[in-house]
Design a protein around this motif. Sequence first.
Motif, PDB file in Angstrom:
ATOM      1  N   TRP A 467       1.144  15.897  -1.056  1.00 44.23           N
ATOM      2  CA  TRP A 467       0.362  14.701  -0.591  1.00 44.23           C
ATOM      3  C   TRP A 467       0.059  13.435  -2.077  1.00 44.23           C
ATOM      4  O   TRP A 467      -0.392  12.343  -1.601  1.00 44.23           O
ATOM      5  N   ILE A 468       0.390  13.958  -2.999  1.00 41.07           N
ATOM      6  CA  ILE A 468      -0.113  12.750  -4.396  1.00 41.07           C
ATOM      7  C   ILE A 468       1.386  12.295  -3.961  1.00 41.07           C
ATOM      8  O   ILE A 468       1.327  11.277  -5.037  1.00 41.07           O
ATOM      9  N   GLN A 469       2.654  12.917  -4.327  1.00 36.94           N
ATOM     10  CA  GLN A 469       3.282  12.664  -4.286  1.00 36.94           C
ATOM     11  C   GLN A 469       3.954  11.476  -3.272  1.00 36.94           C
ATOM     12  O   GLN A 469       4.230   9.980  -3.405  1.00 36.94           O
ATOM     13  N   LEU A 470       3.228  11.073  -2.207  1.00 39.93           N
ATOM     14  CA  LEU A 470       3.092  10.404  -1.159  1.00 39.93           C
ATOM     15  C   LEU A 470       3.024   9.320  -1.216  1.00 39.93           C
ATOM     16  O   LEU A 470       2.488   8.326  -0.749  1.00 39.93           O
ATOM     17  N   ALA A 471       1.235   9.729  -1.378  1.00 34.72           N
ATOM     18  CA  ALA A 471       0.234   8.803  -1.911  1.00 34.72           C
ATOM     19  C   ALA A 471       0.872   7.934  -2.924  1.00 34.72           C
ATOM     20  O   ALA A 471       0.503   6.746  -2.521  1.00 34.72           O
ATOM     21  N   THR A 472       1.268   8.178  -3.712  1.00 30.29           N
ATOM     22  CA  THR A 472       2.124   7.522  -4.992  1.00 30.29           C
ATOM     23  C   THR A 472       2.839   6.354  -4.347  1.00 30.29           C
ATOM     24  O   THR A 472       2.985   5.175  -4.782  1.00 30.29           O
ATOM     25  N   ARG A 473       3.282   7.070  -4.015  1.00 29.44           N
ATOM     26  CA  ARG A 473       4.777   6.580  -3.035  1.00 29.44           C
ATOM     27  C   ARG A 473       4.440   5.245  -2.261  1.00 29.44           C
ATOM     28  O   ARG A 473       4.920   4.352  -2.320  1.00 29.44           O
ATOM     29  N   ASN A 474       3.826   5.804  -1.112  1.00 26.73           N
ATOM     30  CA  ASN A 474       3.039   4.772  -0.491  1.00 26.73           C
ATOM     31  C   ASN A 474       2.425   3.449  -1.144  1.00 26.73           C
ATOM     32  O   ASN A 474       2.128   2.451  -0.789  1.00 26.73           O
ATOM     33  N   ASP A 475       1.257   4.047  -2.541  1.00 26.64           N
ATOM     34  CA  ASP A 475       0.900   2.582  -2.535  1.00 26.64           C
ATOM     35  C   ASP A 475       2.440   1.896  -3.619  1.00 26.64           C
ATOM     36  O   ASP A 475       0.964   0.523  -3.437  1.00 26.64           O
ATOM     37  N   PHE A 476       2.889   1.937  -3.980  1.00 32.69           N
ATOM     38  CA  PHE A 476       3.743   1.956  -5.166  1.00 32.69           C
ATOM     39  C   PHE A 476       3.854   1.145  -4.145  1.00 32.69           C
ATOM     40  O   PHE A 476       4.669  -0.370  -4.964  1.00 32.69           O
ATOM     41  N   TYR A 477       5.221   1.017  -2.621  1.00 31.49           N
ATOM     42  CA  TYR A 477       5.434   0.291  -1.706  1.00 31.49           C
ATOM     43  C   TYR A 477       4.573  -0.165  -1.178  1.00 31.49           C
ATOM     44  O   TYR A 477       5.380  -1.622  -0.507  1.00 31.49           O
ATOM     45  N   ASN A 478       3.078  -0.678  -0.695  1.00 31.80           N
ATOM     46  CA  ASN A 478       2.252  -1.330  -0.425  1.00 31.80           C
ATOM     47  C   ASN A 478       1.632  -1.691  -0.885  1.00 31.80           C
ATOM     48  O   ASN A 478       1.249  -3.412  -0.373  1.00 31.80           O
ATOM     49  N   TYR A 479       0.382  -1.462  -1.345  1.00 33.25           N
ATOM     50  CA  TYR A 479      -0.821  -1.749  -1.964  1.00 33.25           C
ATOM     51  C   TYR A 479      -0.378  -2.634  -2.972  1.00 33.25           C
ATOM     52  O   TYR A 479      -0.816  -3.838  -3.773  1.00 33.25           O
ATOM     53  N   LEU A 480       0.547  -2.210  -3.937  1.00 29.96           N
ATOM     54  CA  LEU A 480       1.064  -2.501  -5.187  1.00 29.96           C
ATOM     55  C   LEU A 480       1.171  -4.020  -5.031  1.00 29.96           C
ATOM     56  O   LEU A 480       0.830  -5.229  -5.710  1.00 29.96           O
ATOM     57  N   PRO A 481       2.501  -4.515  -4.172  1.00 30.59           N
ATOM     58  CA  PRO A 481       3.150  -5.450  -4.307  1.00 30.59           C
ATOM     59  C   PRO A 481       1.889  -6.862  -2.700  1.00 30.59           C
ATOM     60  O   PRO A 481       2.173  -7.894  -3.241  1.00 30.59           O
ATOM     61  N   ALA A 482       1.311  -5.958  -1.698  1.00 28.72           N
ATOM     62  CA  ALA A 482       1.092  -6.945  -0.865  1.00 28.72           C
ATOM     63  C   ALA A 482       0.238  -6.962  -1.432  1.00 28.72           C
ATOM     64  O   ALA A 482      -0.634  -7.905  -0.729  1.00 28.72           O
TER      65      ALA A 482
END
Length: 620
Positions: A467-482
């Motif tokens: 879950w942590i790998q999934l969450a950090t990658r999700n945040d990198f692709y979505n929350y970080l840029p947007a």
Amino acid sequence: MCGFSGEISFRREVNRKSLELSSDVIRHRGPDNKGYWFSENNRIGFAHRRLSIIDLSLAAHQPMLDEANKLVIVFNGEIYNYKELRSKLISKGYQFETSSDTEVILKSYQEWGYQCISYLEGMFSFVLLDQNESIAFIARDRAGEKPFYFFHNKDTFIFSSELKGVLAFDQVSRVIDATSFTYLLKNGFTPADKSLVKGVSKLPPAHAAKLNIVSGELSTWQYWNLPHLQSVVPENEQELQLELTNLMQQAVSKQLIADVPIGILLSGGLDSSLITAFAAKEVSSVKTFTVTFPSHSGYNEAKEASLIAQHFGTHHTELAADQLKFQDVLSIAQQLDEPIFDSSIIPTYLVSSLISRYCKVALGGDGGDELFGGYGHYQDILRAQNRAKSIPSFLLRSMGSLAAKSLPLGKPGRNFLQHLYPDSWIGQQAVARFFDTAAIGQLITENAFLQTDQQPIDFATFENIDWIQLATRNDFYNYLPADILTKIDRASMLHSLEMRAPFLDPALIEFAFTNLDSANKVSLNDKKIFLKKVAASILPPTFNYYRKQGFSIPLASWMNEASWVTGFSEVLLNRDQKILNQNFLQKMIANQQKGYSNSERLFGLFLFEVWRTHHNIQYA
């Protein structure tokens, strides 16, 4: 760092007045120079606004053409490895007329074609017109630091560095995109490939595109992706720590290159403190800046920042932000581009305003949380995992669903109950939770705007997930840029300030996602575990690793003040709009006064409505 706009028309001449207007509305991105280029048949027009950072000469102005006048580029950003690329290209026989990174992109395209983007390290978006091939080559950096908006139909391709630049063209209808609006309400930002305006898209991070300037055909592709975690994590932790230390030193070193003054945005947190430490090894006089709110001691990072500044001998400046009034926030909101539901854009705007008086470039710690596991919701996910081991999943999900339907929005405990099971975090921005499906159904009065952008979750696929790998990658692709990078770009560029993010160096990104497993990022009791181990030998022994306020504002307390309540009510309870449920909004405002947690939601809606009315955007 700059801004650009343009039109590539497939059937008629471009509208020069619209292009000039588009250039004018993004003037803040580049006040040092403006330039235009038009094709011989006047069906293509490029406009550029320059903020001169590297090679301040007239020769480095844009739009820039090659020696044969067949390649034309408009570029926004910085290529940090441009000197190495320049040397490599010179060894291959290329000659340069400037010392700019813009010309390096042109020559790189001549040598490597579309593959040139794999050689570029930095933050960038650009449009490169190849008249020999009748194509326009478009690309955006890996993390999404620099924006790219466009409008495309059978007649034209319009683009700009900001949404307001695209809106300057008459071909673009000022109508809300219902799907993006729903996405905004849920996540606090818009999708990677869409904007809030119908018909206006975004090129996602790490993507490139090819536009045929004759037929109008557009094709896009993703040129880079996060690497997979190594199945076998290196056993020698000291060597891994040394590798990360060297990578960070190299990243900071590359991003300290400029022909203008550079500063560091020192928040007192781990990330910006490390950047300061590495910068102090590179240059003799490091300038650091900290913003304070004298009227609110809980939001004052001066003590922590001062510790780091003294330890590394920086030239430190504390910048005091005056007490904000509602009218100040209203004025800021009117200047922003596409809105995001993130109140930290206000202090980011303020600190950018203050720092821009001293320097043109500043380094910040953005990206560290996504790479190394710095957000609190990662620990929330671990707690949810533990619950799921002892409590049946159907019961946890049922409790969450019941809470959404029966408890008022913002009531203490509602969010906790909704996130009892790990899968409740998937597909949403979890750093600041806004409107769930139930709340959106109450907020929106028109069925046409009740859109969903999510597919049903197959829970069986999450049985053995990290879950942590999934969450950090999700945040990198979505929350970080947007959210994060959008906030940084818009707030800083409104003051003609270039913000850089050393943590988003490609080598650092790949190190974090290749070598560090979840246990090295976050546990129930700690965050940024591996990064703190590296910092232990670099930062002063009295540094507080567990305090992180960041740049934020005392929004909840301000919204209990009469002037703020009145101001927000006047904007949100607007009888001219029929989409937002007035009764529901009134209850949200009233409940905020009772101690409910609705300040971020109300602030987000406020930003949206100010943006919508200021730019004359209609719901339909």
